[in-house]
Motif scaffolding. Sequence first.
Motif, PDB file in Angstrom:
ATOM      1  N   ASP A 126      30.384  39.225  77.852  1.00 47.39           N
ATOM      2  CA  ASP A 126      29.793  40.565  77.764  1.00 47.39           C
ATOM      3  C   ASP A 126      29.070  40.784  76.444  1.00 47.39           C
ATOM      4  OD1 ASP A 126      30.610  41.275  80.239  1.00 47.39           O
ATOM      5  OD2 ASP A 126      32.351  42.434  79.611  1.00 47.39           O
ATOM      6  N   ASN A 127      29.561  40.145  75.380  1.00 46.12           N
ATOM      7  CA  ASN A 127      28.967  40.311  74.052  1.00 46.12           C
ATOM      8  C   ASN A 127      28.570  38.957  73.471  1.00 46.12           C
ATOM      9  OD1 ASN A 127      29.021  43.187  73.370  1.00 46.12           O
ATOM     10  ND2 ASN A 127      31.237  43.003  73.596  1.00 46.12           N
ATOM     11  N   ASN A 161      31.088  49.832  74.710  1.00 45.94           N
ATOM     12  CA  ASN A 161      31.968  50.234  75.813  1.00 45.94           C
ATOM     13  C   ASN A 161      32.969  49.129  76.134  1.00 45.94           C
ATOM     14  OD1 ASN A 161      30.775  52.769  76.243  1.00 45.94           O
ATOM     15  ND2 ASN A 161      29.108  51.843  77.405  1.00 45.94           N
ATOM     16  N   THR A 162      32.471  47.912  76.226  1.00 48.13           N
ATOM     17  CA  THR A 162      33.354  46.767  76.450  1.00 48.13           C
ATOM     18  C   THR A 162      34.291  46.573  75.272  1.00 48.13           C
ATOM     19  OG1 THR A 162      31.669  45.674  77.788  1.00 48.13           O
ATOM     20  CG2 THR A 162      33.413  44.285  76.899  1.00 48.13           C
ATOM     21  N   TYR A 163      33.747  46.676  74.085  1.00 45.93           N
ATOM     22  CA  TYR A 163      34.527  46.455  72.868  1.00 45.93           C
ATOM     23  C   TYR A 163      35.684  47.443  72.772  1.00 45.93           C
ATOM     24  CZ  TYR A 163      35.305  45.574  67.869  1.00 45.93           C
ATOM     25  OH  TYR A 163      35.843  45.256  66.651  1.00 45.93           O
ATOM     26  N   ALA A 188      22.503  41.034  82.337  1.00 49.53           N
ATOM     27  CA  ALA A 188      21.972  39.889  83.085  1.00 49.53           C
ATOM     28  C   ALA A 188      22.426  38.568  82.462  1.00 49.53           C
ATOM     29  CB  ALA A 188      20.447  39.964  83.126  1.00 49.53           C
ATOM     30  N   LEU A 189      22.466  38.524  81.138  1.00 49.12           N
ATOM     31  CA  LEU A 189      22.934  37.315  80.464  1.00 49.12           C
ATOM     32  C   LEU A 189      24.405  37.065  80.786  1.00 49.12           C
ATOM     33  CD1 LEU A 189      22.589  34.962  78.520  1.00 49.12           C
ATOM     34  CD2 LEU A 189      23.067  36.526  76.623  1.00 49.12           C
ATOM     35  N   ALA A 190      25.209  38.143  80.759  1.00 45.59           N
ATOM     36  CA  ALA A 190      26.636  37.999  81.065  1.00 45.59           C
ATOM     37  C   ALA A 190      26.843  37.465  82.480  1.00 45.59           C
ATOM     38  CB  ALA A 190      27.340  39.335  80.887  1.00 45.59           C
ATOM     39  N   GLU A 191      26.065  37.965  83.424  1.00 42.32           N
ATOM     40  CA  GLU A 191      26.190  37.522  84.817  1.00 42.32           C
ATOM     41  C   GLU A 191      25.854  36.039  84.943  1.00 42.32           C
ATOM     42  OE1 GLU A 191      24.465  38.658  89.292  1.00 42.32           O
ATOM     43  OE2 GLU A 191      23.724  39.715  87.500  1.00 42.32           O
ATOM     44  N   GLU A 213      25.767  37.412  72.633  1.00 40.98           N
ATOM     45  CA  GLU A 213      24.844  37.313  71.500  1.00 40.98           C
ATOM     46  C   GLU A 213      25.509  37.735  70.193  1.00 40.98           C
ATOM     47  OE1 GLU A 213      21.615  39.691  73.124  1.00 40.98           O
ATOM     48  OE2 GLU A 213      20.375  37.897  73.142  1.00 40.98           O
ATOM     49  N   SER A 214      26.347  38.747  70.256  1.00 43.34           N
ATOM     50  CA  SER A 214      27.073  39.172  69.071  1.00 43.34           C
ATOM     51  C   SER A 214      28.106  38.127  68.663  1.00 43.34           C
ATOM     52  CB  SER A 214      27.753  40.517  69.322  1.00 43.34           C
ATOM     53  OG  SER A 214      28.521  40.911  68.215  1.00 43.34           O
ATOM     54  N   GLU A 215      28.852  37.619  69.643  1.00 45.72           N
ATOM     55  CA  GLU A 215      29.920  36.672  69.339  1.00 45.72           C
ATOM     56  C   GLU A 215      29.385  35.357  68.781  1.00 45.72           C
ATOM     57  OE1 GLU A 215      33.043  37.161  69.316  1.00 45.72           O
ATOM     58  OE2 GLU A 215      33.090  39.142  70.234  1.00 45.72           O
ATOM     59  N   MET A 216      28.155  35.004  69.113  1.00 44.22           N
ATOM     60  CA  MET A 216      27.600  33.754  68.608  1.00 44.22           C
ATOM     61  C   MET A 216      27.354  33.781  67.101  1.00 44.22           C
ATOM     62  SD  MET A 216      27.657  31.670  71.077  1.00 44.22           S
ATOM     63  CE  MET A 216      29.134  32.570  71.552  1.00 44.22           C
ATOM     64  N   HIS A 217      27.409  34.954  66.499  1.00 48.98           N
ATOM     65  CA  HIS A 217      27.293  35.052  65.038  1.00 48.98           C
ATOM     66  C   HIS A 217      28.626  34.817  64.339  1.00 48.98           C
ATOM     67  CE1 HIS A 217      23.166  36.525  64.994  1.00 48.98           C
ATOM     68  NE2 HIS A 217      23.484  37.382  65.939  1.00 48.98           N
ATOM     69  N   GLU A 218      29.728  34.903  65.069  1.00 51.04           N
ATOM     70  CA  GLU A 218      31.044  34.971  64.440  1.00 51.04           C
ATOM     71  C   GLU A 218      31.726  33.609  64.383  1.00 51.04           C
ATOM     72  OE1 GLU A 218      33.497  38.104  65.817  1.00 51.04           O
ATOM     73  OE2 GLU A 218      31.845  39.560  65.926  1.00 51.04           O
ATOM     74  N   THR A 219      32.448  33.409  63.292  1.00 49.04           N
ATOM     75  CA  THR A 219      33.244  32.204  63.131  1.00 49.04           C
ATOM     76  C   THR A 219      34.709  32.598  62.999  1.00 49.04           C
ATOM     77  OG1 THR A 219      33.700  30.282  61.732  1.00 49.04           O
ATOM     78  CG2 THR A 219      32.759  32.209  60.643  1.00 49.04           C
TER      79      THR A 219
END
Length: 529
Positions: A452-453, A220-222, A392-395, A455-461
């Motif tokens: 917002d994302n 949804n955010t994406y 909760a992580l985003a907050e 955990e996903s973004e931490m995979h990306e370079t």
Amino acid sequence: MYLLFPGRHQLLTNFQFQYLSGLLSNGLHTARDIHGQVLPTGDVEAIVFAVTSANHSNTRRNPLPFYLRALAIREFTATLGIPVYIYGIDDVGSLNNFATYTLKRIRHESDGQLDLRPDNTAVICSTPVLDMYESLGFPILPAELTDRRTGQHSTALPWDVVEKIATTDAWEDDAYIHDHMHPSSRALWRQYRLAGKVQLLFRDHMIGEDGDITTTRDYNTYVRQMDTIAALKYTDTAPYIRPGRVGDIGCAVGSWIKLACDDARLRESDFYGIEVARHLFDICQQRKHNGEFKNPFVFFSQRNAVTGLAFEPNSMDTIHTSSLTHEIESYGSRADLLTFIRNRYAELRPGGIWINRDVVGPEDKRRLVLMKLNDADGSDEDIFKTADTREALAEHLEGLSTAARFRRFARDFRRKEGYTLAYEEVALRGERYVRLSLGDACEFMSRKDYTDNWESEMHETFTFWSVTDWKHALEEAGFTVLPVSKPYVNEWIVANRLAGKVELFEPVQAGVAPLPYPVTNMLMLAEKK
């Protein structure tokens, strides 16, 4: 009595045909349920196939679309001499009462004609799904299942045959496949060339079994982010689009194509959107059904353009990609990215162009710099706090100061890929800085606000290649890089995310000297001469 046969039904087997034929010719009273009990006497009135995951296709778990599965079932049951009903049951995620949902869906789709109940229906099932139907009181015919406790089966299940095809090139000559696969499925797989498609899907290590690159992204955010910047992306790329056959790989929700359809210069063009993520592909299809594209010649496909060609060789005038190539490097490998580049060259006709808009790294990414971080714009408490939900992580991350968020980033960034972000905190002339490579500083600055994302973004370079690296790779593949290709600094990011938050410096004899913000994005225009 009805026979309900739920399953994904990617193919049908000889055993299934013999089992159904035996029930029909010998009578239900000769069959035994899963507890060894005799079923009530009476004739079989009809067989009802509930084809689950009917809204999924082109994934490892569900390679075939519903219509092909329905065609196979129709041919499979043509000689049984009994009414057969076929209903598609959408995947609705993990649902404990999925059996109830299936029964209600069949009743709804049949306009109440088929009200399947324990007193008028027996369920054929040899997988753990049978537990849900048994809990509702339905008698269970176990088919291939011989030992419920150990899950042992008397013969191959349909999915066993699919997996065998996935790893067998000469699949039609294989004795195991021939012995188990029913001729109706074999004919359909041959006619529609499904074996090659399945083999490609099973070789694809980037995409999960349900057709997604990552399972930690909030779509949804994406989607909102993609739609918000669609106009900017189109404005940047529109001058270079060559009319004709125009493809958008990684088209997300079709926003770029939608804007291209409004471009009078492209009114005679055909548009092809390629999207691997099932959630986004479904939105593309819905937008097309809604009539949101002015040009009727818009076609969407769900497939992965990394492991194979997305279009026919020498067929495309323009291929567009945006914010995609870094994901291939991040979730796949360098070899995958190089294959992707070669595939695009193969697809373009001579004179065609690949427009690639993406993030990029600085030329001197290994250079050590000093980064000054705002430590008063939030909290520094419990920086590494875990959270049960993405929200909760985003907050929590939003409440951290920029300095604290960097420390969290330094720990999380590509940790699962084995990367260690090296840095040290230093004090110079009463000011605190972080000393690190320019590349790692850029990684943080580009991602620090993607809470917002996270955990996903931490995979990306983002900084794996500079523009010079890109030019070299493209030329190696045969492309000519047009002189208008360029890296640039996204001034919106500077004004809204970096100013007052992050500053870069270099040490000099008198102390430190400020550095300009490095490039953030690139526009690469690669032509096939």
